[in-house]
Design an enzyme around this catalytic site. Structure first.
Site, PDB file in Angstrom:
ATOM      1  N   SER A 121       0.857  -1.175   0.000  1.00 33.27           N
ATOM      2  CA  SER A 121       0.000   0.000   0.000  1.00 33.27           C
ATOM      3  C   SER A 121       0.899   1.233   0.000  1.00 33.27           C
ATOM      4  O   SER A 121       1.758   1.376   0.866  1.00 33.27           O
ATOM      5  CB  SER A 121      -0.898  -0.033   1.244  1.00 33.27           C
ATOM      6  OG  SER A 121      -1.719   1.111   1.305  1.00 33.27           O
TER       7      SER A 121
ATOM      8  N   LYS B 299      -0.993  -0.904  -4.440  1.00 35.73           N
ATOM      9  CA  LYS B 299      -2.231  -0.183  -4.110  1.00 35.73           C
ATOM     10  C   LYS B 299      -1.852   1.255  -3.823  1.00 35.73           C
ATOM     11  O   LYS B 299      -1.006   1.515  -2.969  1.00 35.73           O
ATOM     12  CB  LYS B 299      -2.895  -0.830  -2.899  1.00 35.73           C
ATOM     13  CG  LYS B 299      -3.924   0.039  -2.184  1.00 35.73           C
ATOM     14  CD  LYS B 299      -4.718  -0.770  -1.188  1.00 35.73           C
ATOM     15  CE  LYS B 299      -4.863  -0.060   0.139  1.00 35.73           C
ATOM     16  NZ  LYS B 299      -5.645  -0.860   1.103  1.00 35.73           N
TER      17      LYS B 299
ATOM     18  N   LYS C  63      -2.952   4.996  -2.556  1.00 36.40           N
ATOM     19  CA  LYS C  63      -3.946   5.792  -1.839  1.00 36.40           C
ATOM     20  C   LYS C  63      -4.299   6.997  -2.697  1.00 36.40           C
ATOM     21  O   LYS C  63      -3.419   7.637  -3.284  1.00 36.40           O
ATOM     22  CB  LYS C  63      -3.353   6.261  -0.499  1.00 36.40           C
ATOM     23  CG  LYS C  63      -3.101   5.116   0.474  1.00 36.40           C
ATOM     24  CD  LYS C  63      -4.410   4.550   0.982  1.00 36.40           C
ATOM     25  CE  LYS C  63      -4.176   3.517   2.067  1.00 36.40           C
ATOM     26  NZ  LYS C  63      -5.436   2.995   2.615  1.00 36.40           N
TER      27      LYS C  63
ATOM     28  N   ASP D 189      -7.174   3.114  -3.337  1.00 33.06           N
ATOM     29  CA  ASP D 189      -7.948   3.130  -2.090  1.00 33.06           C
ATOM     30  C   ASP D 189      -8.224   4.568  -1.675  1.00 33.06           C
ATOM     31  O   ASP D 189      -7.297   5.338  -1.432  1.00 33.06           O
ATOM     32  CB  ASP D 189      -7.166   2.401  -0.984  1.00 33.06           C
ATOM     33  CG  ASP D 189      -7.952   2.266   0.321  1.00 33.06           C
ATOM     34  OD1 ASP D 189      -9.114   2.722   0.373  1.00 33.06           O
ATOM     35  OD2 ASP D 189      -7.396   1.701   1.279  1.00 33.06           O
TER      36      ASP D 189
ATOM     37  N   GLU E  50     -11.211   0.936  -3.998  1.00 35.38           N
ATOM     38  CA  GLU E  50     -11.558   0.572  -2.625  1.00 35.38           C
ATOM     39  C   GLU E  50     -12.200   1.752  -1.891  1.00 35.38           C
ATOM     40  O   GLU E  50     -11.644   2.855  -1.875  1.00 35.38           O
ATOM     41  CB  GLU E  50     -10.267   0.130  -1.907  1.00 35.38           C
ATOM     42  CG  GLU E  50     -10.442  -0.347  -0.477  1.00 35.38           C
ATOM     43  CD  GLU E  50      -9.114  -0.813   0.127  1.00 35.38           C
ATOM     44  OE1 GLU E  50      -8.129  -0.981  -0.615  1.00 35.38           O
ATOM     45  OE2 GLU E  50      -9.064  -0.980   1.355  1.00 35.38           O
TER      46      GLU E  50
ATOM     47  N   ASP F 123     -14.035  -1.729   2.212  1.00 37.52           N
ATOM     48  CA  ASP F 123     -13.168  -1.965   3.359  1.00 37.52           C
ATOM     49  C   ASP F 123     -13.942  -1.505   4.604  1.00 37.52           C
ATOM     50  O   ASP F 123     -14.615  -2.312   5.271  1.00 37.52           O
ATOM     51  CB  ASP F 123     -11.845  -1.196   3.152  1.00 37.52           C
ATOM     52  CG  ASP F 123     -10.921  -1.177   4.355  1.00 37.52           C
ATOM     53  OD1 ASP F 123     -11.294  -1.687   5.431  1.00 37.52           O
ATOM     54  OD2 ASP F 123      -9.798  -0.639   4.251  1.00 37.52           O
TER      55      ASP F 123
ATOM     56  N   LYS G 141     -10.369  -7.427   7.030  1.00 32.17           N
ATOM     57  CA  LYS G 141      -9.428  -7.115   8.115  1.00 32.17           C
ATOM     58  C   LYS G 141     -10.062  -7.661   9.382  1.00 32.17           C
ATOM     59  O   LYS G 141     -11.187  -7.263   9.730  1.00 32.17           O
ATOM     60  CB  LYS G 141      -9.251  -5.608   8.268  1.00 32.17           C
ATOM     61  CG  LYS G 141      -8.540  -4.923   7.111  1.00 32.17           C
ATOM     62  CD  LYS G 141      -8.546  -3.414   7.304  1.00 32.17           C
ATOM     63  CE  LYS G 141      -7.820  -2.724   6.164  1.00 32.17           C
ATOM     64  NZ  LYS G 141      -8.035  -1.246   6.200  1.00 32.17           N
TER      65      LYS G 141
ATOM     66  N   GLY H 270      -4.533  -4.547   5.511  1.00 30.47           N
ATOM     67  CA  GLY H 270      -3.490  -4.365   6.519  1.00 30.47           C
ATOM     68  C   GLY H 270      -3.753  -3.125   7.343  1.00 30.47           C
ATOM     69  O   GLY H 270      -4.408  -2.188   6.879  1.00 30.47           O
TER      70      GLY H 270
HETATM   71  C1  NPQ Z   1      -6.538   0.652   4.492  1.00 35.18           C
HETATM   72  N1  NPQ Z   1      -4.277   0.311   5.500  1.00 35.18           N
HETATM   73  O1  NPQ Z   1      -6.487  -0.316   3.772  1.00 35.18           O
HETATM   74  C2  NPQ Z   1      -5.582   0.870   5.648  1.00 35.18           C
HETATM   75  C3  NPQ Z   1      -5.662   2.222   6.169  1.00 35.18           C
HETATM   76  C4  NPQ Z   1      -4.828   2.650   7.316  1.00 35.18           C
HETATM   77  C5  NPQ Z   1      -2.146  -0.486   4.695  1.00 35.18           C
HETATM   78  O2  NPQ Z   1      -3.515   0.912   3.463  1.00 35.18           O
HETATM   79  C6  NPQ Z   1      -2.585   3.694  11.688  1.00 35.18           C
HETATM   80  C7  NPQ Z   1      -3.420   2.611  11.940  1.00 35.18           C
HETATM   81  C8  NPQ Z   1      -2.507   4.224  10.434  1.00 35.18           C
HETATM   82  C9  NPQ Z   1      -4.191   2.082  10.930  1.00 35.18           C
HETATM   83  C10 NPQ Z   1      -3.209   4.230   8.116  1.00 35.18           C
HETATM   84  C11 NPQ Z   1      -3.375   0.308   4.488  1.00 35.18           C
HETATM   85  C12 NPQ Z   1      -3.277   3.690   9.401  1.00 35.18           C
HETATM   86  C13 NPQ Z   1      -4.126   2.612   9.642  1.00 35.18           C
HETATM   87  C14 NPQ Z   1      -3.998   3.674   7.102  1.00 35.18           C
HETATM   88  C15 NPQ Z   1      -4.883   2.109   8.592  1.00 35.18           C
HETATM   89  O3  NPQ Z   1      -7.465   1.431   4.320  1.00 35.18           O
HETATM   90 MG    MG Z   2      -8.645   0.479   2.787  1.00 39.57          MG
END
Ligand code: NPQ
Ligand code: MG
Length: 381
Positions: free
Chosen positions: A146, A172, A174, A200, A225, A250, A274, A302
């Protein structure tokens, strides 16, 4: 899934809640904010038969969801742990945890972390790997990464080039309004159409953005996403009719029931799973199963986990309906040093499951002690 009820139960004495602080190797920016370091709430289940560890995926701030570290800690101490430490000290199965905690509304990340610790303790006591308990069918899974929002496109291209060189098999990106079409166009132009790519939005768009998001269609993305807020399931169904690219949810998918609802309403054709978001690994398997029954592919998300959560995510991601590459990256994607002795590494674009009893990880207790911000132990009275 193995019949967990047939394992010997454990006699729970209490829990240790430990908050650690870890710096990220580089800032991670999403549409809801920039993360430079992370506080993580670790949970140790203390039983007569031995310990187990889980990890709470609550963030530092209530930005991904309403849960955050202090709130999860508070609800564990005052509402959840008392329901598990029943006065009679009856033997406990990991499969009892969700039912005992069910009267408390929401707080799924906190519930999931307690269940994970109990599950690890029970599985270790029985000598059973989590992979066996959840029903993993492969010993390694492809690894995706990501990539945060970047201020300038040149540095984004360098970052992605680096991850592709390391071997990640899926990117992926953002996105948010103002940083979406152009970065995707440049990534496609630079790295070609063959790179598996998805985006995402973490809820950053509105129901009026369907035509705009349809401009992503020409880039052949795997999925978009969570474009809209988590409670707007109908909005996602509206967007899904305007774009060709599959919509994946998500934040909206907080349970197996929510997954069925979103699928039946045409809001998504792919689901991100998740465990923390749905209240634990056992509910995550339920989400997997209801999606599988409806022909909806899933992938493992994640939450910037340490080696504990990463090992558990890997076991989950090895279930048969995880047909899309997940966000289970190598530990070094986020951490200079992990809290486990055998951190997840990338091997030819894959990450390898841990097969010892429970999560199979061994904690680096000296390092954990050095990064501990607070710890508290709650024992049965
Ligand atoms: C997602 N994760 O899929 C999340 C979002 C995310 C790896 O993209 C601290 C704790 C910071 C949880 C930042 C990825 C975070 C977090 C992003 C979760 O949407
Ligand atoms: Mg997400």
């Amino acid at each position: 899934m193995t019949n967990l009820d047939q394992l010997q139960p454990i006699h729970l004495r209490g829990f240790e809640l430990r908050v650690i602080g870890l710096p990220l190797v580089r800032p991670f920016r999403t549409s809801f904010g920039t993360q430079n370091d992370r506080r993580i709430l670790l949970v140790r289940a203390i039983a007569d038969e031995g310990d187990g560890w889980g990890e709470c995926v609550s963030g530092d701030d209530p930005l991904y969801s309403s849960e955050y570290v202090e709130i999860s800690h508070h609800v564990m101490i005052h509402h959840l742990i008392p329901r598990l430490l029943t006065a009679d000290g009856a033997p406990l199965h990991a499969t009892d945890v969700a039912r005992l905690l069910e009267p408390v509304k929401e707080h799924r990340m906190a519930k999931g972390a307690l269940e994970a610790a109990v599950l690890d303790a029970q599985l270790r006591a029985n000598g059973v790997p989590l992979t066996t308990a959840l029903g993993s069918v492969v010993d390694r899974v492809p690894s995706g990464v990501s990539v945060g929002i970047h201020d300038d496109i040149d540095s984004l291209v360098r970052t992605i080039g680096g991850y592709l060189d390391e071997g990640y098999v899926r990117i992926k990106l953002k996105i948010e309004p103002g940083s979406d079409i152009e970065p995707v166009r440049v990534i496609r132009q630079t790295f070609g159409d063959a790179v598996p790519l998805q985006v995402d939005a973490n809820t950053a768009y509105t129901r009026d953005d369907g035509a705009h998001l349809a401009r992503l269609d020409r880039f052949g993305l795997l999925l978009i996403e969570q474009p809209l807020p988590e409670d707007d399931v109908t909005g996602h169904a509206i967007i899904a009719r305007q774009v060709v690219t599959p919509i994946c949810l998500d934040e909206s998918i907080v349970s197996a029931r929510a997954a069925v609802d979103a699928i039946e309403r045409g809001a998504c054709s792919i689901v991100n799973i998740k465990a923390g978001r749905v209240g634990g690994y056992l509910e995550a398997v339920e989400v997997h199963d209801v999606c599988r029954e409806r022909g909806i592919p899933v992938w493992c998300g994640g939450m910037l986990e340490t080696g504990i959560g990463r090992a558990m995510n890997l076991a989950l991601a090895a279930l048969p309906n995880f047909t899309l590459t997940g966000d289970v990256s190598a530990s070094e994607r986020f951490w200079a040093r992990d809290i486990v002795r055998d951190p997840i590494v990338l091997e030819h674009g894959h990450v390898v499951l841990r097969t010892g009893p429970g999560t199979g990880v061994e904690l680096d207790h000296d390092f954990i002690a050095s990064v501990t911000l607070s710890s508290e132990t709650v024992l049965r009275r």
